[in-house]
Design a protein around this motif. Structure first.
Motif, PDB file in Angstrom:
ATOM      1  N   ARG A  89       4.699  -2.709   2.227  1.00  0.00           N
ATOM      2  CA  ARG A  89       4.617  -4.293   2.314  1.00  0.00           C
ATOM      3  C   ARG A  89       3.382  -5.184   2.202  1.00  0.00           C
ATOM      4  N   THR A  90       2.241  -4.625   1.944  1.00  0.00           N
ATOM      5  CA  THR A  90       1.228  -5.494   1.384  1.00  0.00           C
ATOM      6  C   THR A  90       1.183  -5.451   0.045  1.00  0.00           C
ATOM      7  N   ILE A  91       1.861  -4.837  -0.680  1.00  0.00           N
ATOM      8  CA  ILE A  91       1.674  -4.899  -2.083  1.00  0.00           C
ATOM      9  C   ILE A  91       2.031  -5.998  -2.786  1.00  0.00           C
ATOM     10  N   PRO A  92       3.254  -6.735  -2.411  1.00  0.00           N
ATOM     11  CA  PRO A  92       3.368  -7.966  -2.988  1.00  0.00           C
ATOM     12  C   PRO A  92       2.378  -8.952  -2.579  1.00  0.00           C
ATOM     13  N   ALA A  93       1.505  -8.965  -1.875  1.00  0.00           N
ATOM     14  CA  ALA A  93       0.409  -9.917  -1.466  1.00  0.00           C
ATOM     15  C   ALA A  93      -0.669  -9.739  -2.295  1.00  0.00           C
ATOM     16  N   GLY A  94      -0.651  -8.423  -3.185  1.00  0.00           N
ATOM     17  CA  GLY A  94      -1.808  -8.106  -4.208  1.00  0.00           C
ATOM     18  C   GLY A  94      -2.874  -7.326  -3.062  1.00  0.00           C
ATOM     19  N   CYS A  95      -2.534  -6.345  -2.433  1.00  0.00           N
ATOM     20  CA  CYS A  95      -3.529  -5.682  -1.696  1.00  0.00           C
ATOM     21  C   CYS A  95      -4.393  -4.882  -2.587  1.00  0.00           C
ATOM     22  N   ALA A  96      -3.847  -4.368  -3.759  1.00  0.00           N
ATOM     23  CA  ALA A  96      -4.651  -3.551  -4.714  1.00  0.00           C
ATOM     24  C   ALA A  96      -4.163  -3.931  -6.205  1.00  0.00           C
ATOM     25  N   ASP A  97      -5.138  -3.530  -7.227  1.00  0.00           N
ATOM     26  CA  ASP A  97      -4.747  -3.930  -8.284  1.00  0.00           C
ATOM     27  C   ASP A  97      -4.238  -2.522  -9.160  1.00  0.00           C
ATOM     28  N   VAL A  98      -4.379  -1.343  -8.290  1.00  0.00           N
ATOM     29  CA  VAL A  98      -3.653  -0.227  -9.050  1.00  0.00           C
ATOM     30  C   VAL A  98      -2.958   0.485  -7.756  1.00  0.00           C
ATOM     31  N   VAL A  99      -1.769   0.784  -7.783  1.00  0.00           N
ATOM     32  CA  VAL A  99      -1.400   1.527  -6.637  1.00  0.00           C
ATOM     33  C   VAL A  99      -0.908   2.981  -7.147  1.00  0.00           C
ATOM     34  N   VAL A 100      -1.579   3.828  -6.596  1.00  0.00           N
ATOM     35  CA  VAL A 100      -1.323   5.350  -6.951  1.00  0.00           C
ATOM     36  C   VAL A 100      -0.244   5.845  -6.162  1.00  0.00           C
ATOM     37  N   ALA A 101       0.659   6.762  -6.470  1.00  0.00           N
ATOM     38  CA  ALA A 101       1.800   7.268  -5.976  1.00  0.00           C
ATOM     39  C   ALA A 101       2.276   8.508  -6.626  1.00  0.00           C
ATOM     40  N   ASP A 102       3.072   9.320  -6.010  1.00  0.00           N
ATOM     41  CA  ASP A 102       3.855  10.332  -6.685  1.00  0.00           C
ATOM     42  C   ASP A 102       4.980   9.637  -7.362  1.00  0.00           C
ATOM     43  N   GLY A 103       5.683  10.300  -8.257  1.00  0.00           N
ATOM     44  CA  GLY A 103       6.828   9.407  -8.811  1.00  0.00           C
ATOM     45  C   GLY A 103       7.902   9.090  -8.054  1.00  0.00           C
ATOM     46  N   PHE A 104       8.269   9.921  -7.038  1.00  0.00           N
ATOM     47  CA  PHE A 104       9.346   9.541  -6.281  1.00  0.00           C
ATOM     48  C   PHE A 104       9.217   8.465  -5.578  1.00  0.00           C
ATOM     49  N   THR A 105       7.857   8.530  -4.731  1.00  0.00           N
ATOM     50  CA  THR A 105       7.483   7.348  -3.906  1.00  0.00           C
ATOM     51  C   THR A 105       7.351   5.962  -4.901  1.00  0.00           C
ATOM     52  N   MET A 140       3.333  -4.917 -12.659  1.00  0.00           N
ATOM     53  CA  MET A 140       4.208  -6.039 -11.886  1.00  0.00           C
ATOM     54  C   MET A 140       3.666  -7.135 -11.310  1.00  0.00           C
ATOM     55  N   PRO A 141       4.280  -8.181 -11.027  1.00  0.00           N
ATOM     56  CA  PRO A 141       3.589  -9.317 -10.345  1.00  0.00           C
ATOM     57  C   PRO A 141       3.272  -9.257  -8.834  1.00  0.00           C
ATOM     58  N   THR A 142       2.492  -9.927  -8.462  1.00  0.00           N
ATOM     59  CA  THR A 142       2.261 -10.332  -6.945  1.00  0.00           C
ATOM     60  C   THR A 142       1.878 -11.763  -6.820  1.00  0.00           C
ATOM     61  N   SER A 143       2.035 -12.318  -5.559  1.00  0.00           N
ATOM     62  CA  SER A 143       1.605 -13.660  -5.520  1.00  0.00           C
ATOM     63  C   SER A 143       0.037 -13.763  -5.851  1.00  0.00           C
TER      64      SER A 143
END
Length: 334
Positions: free
Chosen positions: A212-228, A130-133
């Motif tokens: 809230r920091t994901i759209p600013a590009g805080c990480a290249d891979v965001v790990v989460a459980d499927g629900f989250t 997905m895209p971020t700024s």
């Protein structure tokens, strides 16, 4: 290389799927694309819309998995569906990758039970770019597994990091764990255990991150459980759509704002294209033996072509071999 596309998955099938295959052939002439589905209906749709599909191989599959069907129907009642046949084709090495816009649950079940998991993988996961700024990032898991164990989150981080490096071209991808705060002690038992496991890997693990920091590009891979992950993905897409609608409303408010819009039309078009999720194709089913990509249910021709391109890059880069070796090494260390 042959990429097999499900002609009857999603809301816009088969017309947009056929258009997407044609567009893919124009953009990626070195990649062979084949369609799977009712050959009669595919040819009828192409004829009615003046589309030339003579270059494409068609694998006939009379049935269709709908969004209302149970995911497990792909193994029994709908075993002759376009999705089931397509997955069997790549499992039998008659194709190198599979693209579908169909039932998400059925994709996961089919990829797991027909294509099969990579040895050592506990659960396949949906991995969405997905895209971020600041550039693209991967969200993994984006909805395949509502309940997970910490070991699965570690595997998600490993697979996501390899994909972002090999296919997207991100050097030493930053891996973050989605949580309710950035402090090490935040979250529940799952996040605490996953944090410790990820910290012990050779990944570029940057710790916990907030949504809230994901759209600013805080990480290249965001790990989460499927629900989250699914909640993050749906909120992300919904907020982006509403923001674009509001921006459009501002510029169409009166003659002055319309003139302003005309003056920066090029820049607005570029911004809209940058944040268009269709250009990334969809979500890879990460952790199975062949590339399987689930595009959005409303996928258009651009999304289908992008999915074919992403699958081709997945095959060409050897990312699956790297994932297989990395998971094997991880199991050996345990």
């Amino acid at each position: 290389m042959k990429i097999i596309v499900d002609a009857f998955g999603g809301d816009n099938a088969p017309l947009e799927i056929i258009k997407g295959c044609i567009l893919s052939r124009q953009e990626n002439p070195d990649v062979e694309v084949a369609m799977v589905g009712s050959e009669e209906l595919i040819r009828k749709c192409a004829d009615e819309n003046g589309l030339d599909i003579t270059p494409f191989e068609i694998f006939d599959a009379p049935d269709i998995i709908t969004m209302e069907d149970e995911p497990t129907s792909i193994l029994k009642e709908k075993k002759d569906s376009s999705m089931a046949v397509g997955l069997r084709l790549i499992s039998e090495d008659k194709g190198d990758a599979f693209v579908t816009a169909g039932n998400s649950g059925a994709v996961v079940v089919g990829a797991t039970m027909i294509v099969k998991r990579i040895k050592g993988i506990l659960r396949p996961a949906f991995a969405s770019v997905m895209p971020t700024s600041a550039g693209p990032f991967m969200l993994i898991d984006a909805g395949a597994n509502v309940e997970v164990r910490a070991e699965m989150l570690r595997q998600f981080g490993i697979m996501g990091s390899i994909y972002m490096e090999k296919i997207i071209g991100v050097e030493n991808p930053r891996v973050g764990l989605a949580n309710v705060g950035t402090e090490d002690h935040k979250g529940g038992p799952l996040q605490h255990e996953a944090f410790e496991l990820l910290k012990k890997t050779d990944l570029n693990f940057i710790g916990n991150i907030e949504a809230r920091t994901i759209p600013a590009g805080c990480a290249d891979v965001v790990v989460a459980d499927g629900f989250t992950g699914n909640v993050i993905a749906k909120m992300y897409e919904g907020a982006a759509k509403e923001l674009m609608k509001k921006i459009k409303g501002v510029f169409y408010k009166n003659a002055k704002t319309k003139l302003a819009a005309l003056m920066i039309k090029k820049e607005l078009t570029e911004m809209k294209a940058y944040f268009d999720y269709n250009r990334y194709g969809g979500a890879v089913v990460m952790g199975v033996k062949k590339p399987v990509m689930k595009t959005h249910g409303s996928a258009n021709a651009v999304a289908v072509s992008a999915a074919v391109r992403a699958c081709a890059e997945f095959v060409q880069t050897g990312a699956l071999d790297t994932i297989t070796r990395k998971i094997s090494d991880l199991k050996a260390e345990e």
